[in-house]
Design a protein around this motif. Structure first.
Motif, PDB file in Angstrom:
ATOM      1  N   ALA A 135       0.971  -1.264   0.059  1.00  0.00           N
ATOM      2  CA  ALA A 135      -0.124  -0.237   0.146  1.00  0.00           C
ATOM      3  C   ALA A 135       1.008   1.405   0.025  1.00  0.00           C
ATOM      4  CB  ALA A 135      -1.069  -0.112   1.277  1.00  0.00           C
ATOM      5  N   ARG A 136       0.381   2.164  -0.680  1.00  0.00           N
ATOM      6  CA  ARG A 136       1.307   3.551  -0.799  1.00  0.00           C
ATOM      7  C   ARG A 136       0.181   4.743  -0.347  1.00  0.00           C
ATOM      8  NH1 ARG A 136       4.507   0.729  -0.443  1.00  0.00           N
ATOM      9  NH2 ARG A 136       5.910   0.034  -2.139  1.00  0.00           N
ATOM     10  N   ARG A 137      -1.174   4.467   0.118  1.00  0.00           N
ATOM     11  CA  ARG A 137      -2.028   5.526   0.445  1.00  0.00           C
ATOM     12  C   ARG A 137      -2.643   5.570   1.347  1.00  0.00           C
ATOM     13  NH1 ARG A 137      -6.660   8.148  -0.606  1.00  0.00           N
ATOM     14  NH2 ARG A 137      -7.583   6.448  -1.972  1.00  0.00           N
ATOM     15  N   ARG A 138      -3.608   3.969   1.468  1.00  0.00           N
ATOM     16  CA  ARG A 138      -4.122   3.788   2.731  1.00  0.00           C
ATOM     17  C   ARG A 138      -4.366   2.082   2.733  1.00  0.00           C
ATOM     18  NH1 ARG A 138     -10.529   4.364   0.696  1.00  0.00           N
ATOM     19  NH2 ARG A 138     -10.375   3.494  -1.336  1.00  0.00           N
ATOM     20  N   VAL A 139      -4.743   1.929   4.046  1.00  0.00           N
ATOM     21  CA  VAL A 139      -4.884   0.679   4.403  1.00  0.00           C
ATOM     22  C   VAL A 139      -6.065   0.594   5.320  1.00  0.00           C
ATOM     23  CG1 VAL A 139      -3.994  -1.313   5.875  1.00  0.00           C
ATOM     24  CG2 VAL A 139      -2.453  -0.048   4.488  1.00  0.00           C
ATOM     25  N   TRP A 140      -7.155  -0.001   4.949  1.00  0.00           N
ATOM     26  CA  TRP A 140      -8.319   0.045   5.647  1.00  0.00           C
ATOM     27  C   TRP A 140      -8.859  -1.539   6.209  1.00  0.00           C
ATOM     28  CZ3 TRP A 140     -12.525   4.023   3.556  1.00  0.00           C
ATOM     29  CH2 TRP A 140     -11.819   5.257   3.627  1.00  0.00           C
ATOM     30  N   LEU A 141      -8.874  -1.808   7.468  1.00  0.00           N
ATOM     31  CA  LEU A 141      -9.113  -3.280   7.780  1.00  0.00           C
ATOM     32  C   LEU A 141     -10.505  -3.229   8.634  1.00  0.00           C
ATOM     33  CD1 LEU A 141      -8.196  -6.119   8.234  1.00  0.00           C
ATOM     34  CD2 LEU A 141      -7.035  -5.262   9.891  1.00  0.00           C
ATOM     35  N   LYS A 172     -14.970  -9.101   6.980  1.00  0.00           N
ATOM     36  CA  LYS A 172     -13.789  -9.222   7.063  1.00  0.00           C
ATOM     37  C   LYS A 172     -13.204  -9.022   5.705  1.00  0.00           C
ATOM     38  CE  LYS A 172     -15.324 -13.114   9.708  1.00  0.00           C
ATOM     39  NZ  LYS A 172     -15.914 -14.718   9.643  1.00  0.00           N
ATOM     40  N   ALA A 173     -12.525  -7.557   5.718  1.00  0.00           N
ATOM     41  CA  ALA A 173     -12.009  -7.217   4.526  1.00  0.00           C
ATOM     42  C   ALA A 173     -10.746  -6.160   4.781  1.00  0.00           C
ATOM     43  CB  ALA A 173     -13.049  -6.541   3.675  1.00  0.00           C
ATOM     44  N   LEU A 174      -9.999  -6.236   3.816  1.00  0.00           N
ATOM     45  CA  LEU A 174      -8.884  -5.266   3.816  1.00  0.00           C
ATOM     46  C   LEU A 174      -8.858  -4.322   2.541  1.00  0.00           C
ATOM     47  CD1 LEU A 174      -6.203  -4.488   5.105  1.00  0.00           C
ATOM     48  CD2 LEU A 174      -5.222  -6.410   3.938  1.00  0.00           C
ATOM     49  N   LEU A 175      -8.806  -3.324   2.787  1.00  0.00           N
ATOM     50  CA  LEU A 175      -8.879  -2.032   1.510  1.00  0.00           C
ATOM     51  C   LEU A 175      -7.519  -1.644   1.489  1.00  0.00           C
ATOM     52  CD1 LEU A 175     -10.076  -0.888  -0.890  1.00  0.00           C
ATOM     53  CD2 LEU A 175     -11.127   0.443   0.601  1.00  0.00           C
ATOM     54  N   CYS A 176      -6.599  -1.839   0.378  1.00  0.00           N
ATOM     55  CA  CYS A 176      -5.321  -1.109   0.135  1.00  0.00           C
ATOM     56  C   CYS A 176      -5.385  -0.286  -1.086  1.00  0.00           C
ATOM     57  CB  CYS A 176      -4.200  -2.413   0.213  1.00  0.00           C
ATOM     58  SG  CYS A 176      -3.984  -3.054   1.576  1.00  0.00           S
ATOM     59  N   ASP A 177      -4.912   0.949  -0.634  1.00  0.00           N
ATOM     60  CA  ASP A 177      -5.304   2.029  -1.881  1.00  0.00           C
ATOM     61  C   ASP A 177      -6.537   1.877  -2.303  1.00  0.00           C
ATOM     62  OD1 ASP A 177      -2.551   2.894  -1.210  1.00  0.00           O
ATOM     63  OD2 ASP A 177      -1.644   1.190  -2.696  1.00  0.00           O
TER      64      ASP A 177
END
Length: 182
Positions: free
Chosen positions: A21-27, A94-99
């Motif tokens: 990730a370069r901008r965001r990590v939402w878990l 149950k999720a991860l959002l990267c960029d």
């Protein structure tokens, strides 16, 4: 992934996605009892200036898991992670959002058991369309989940001691089966 392989494929996928990730990590996860690699990935991302947010239930279906999760909050908050507690219902996302283009989604919680002991399934979605849908979902959930404040009142007997004990009992959390949550 599961106990039939020592490769911990889902754990590796999550940690690699966070490192990419370069901008965001939402878990978002109902059970947050991270190992060292996962904790280091999250705190490193936040210390590196990324927008790192964690969404966990205010109260899990297990008090022990809730206390164990909260035992990590001080470290995460100090690194700059924004921690949100979801409630009054139980959080099941149950999720991860990267960029804006990477989203592992599946059955795995962000805990030792899901990464090593339970059979779990995840899919790694790439692309702005799918990530955009997850972005909208998480924005709505985060908007309804109060952010945990770094300077919060935490009494010794009611908060800090139970959290410390729960963290010490992490091996119990790791060894018990899915149907035997404390």
């Amino acid at each position: 992934s599961g106990p039939d392989s020592s490769w911990e494929a889902i754990h590796r996928m999550h940690v690699a996605a966070i490192h990419e990730a370069r901008r965001r990590v939402w878990l978002a996860t109902p059970y947050f009892v991270p190992g060292e690699a996962a904790r280091m990935a999250l705190t490193s991302a936040a210390l590196g200036g990324l927008d790192v947010r964690l969404l966990v239930p205010k109260m899990s279906d297990s008090k022990l898991v809730t206390y164990a999760a909260r035992s990590y909050f001080d470290e995460l908050l100090a690194a700059g992670v924004k921690v949100h507690e979801y409630g009054p219902r139980m959080l099941h996302t149950k999720a991860l959002l990267c960029d804006d283009n990477l989203a592992p989604i599946g059955s795995a919680n962000f805990d030792y058991r899901s990464f090593r002991l339970d059979f779990e399934v995840s899919v790694l979605l790439r692309g702005e369309e799918m990530a955009g849908q997850l972005d909208r979902l998480l924005r709505g959930e985060l908007a309804d989940a109060p952010q945990v404040q770094r300077e919060r009142h935490r009494s010794l007997w009611r908060h800090r001691l139970p959290e410390a004990l729960a963290r010490l009992l992490q091996p119990v959390l790791e060894a018990r089966g899915e149907n035997a949550r404390l």
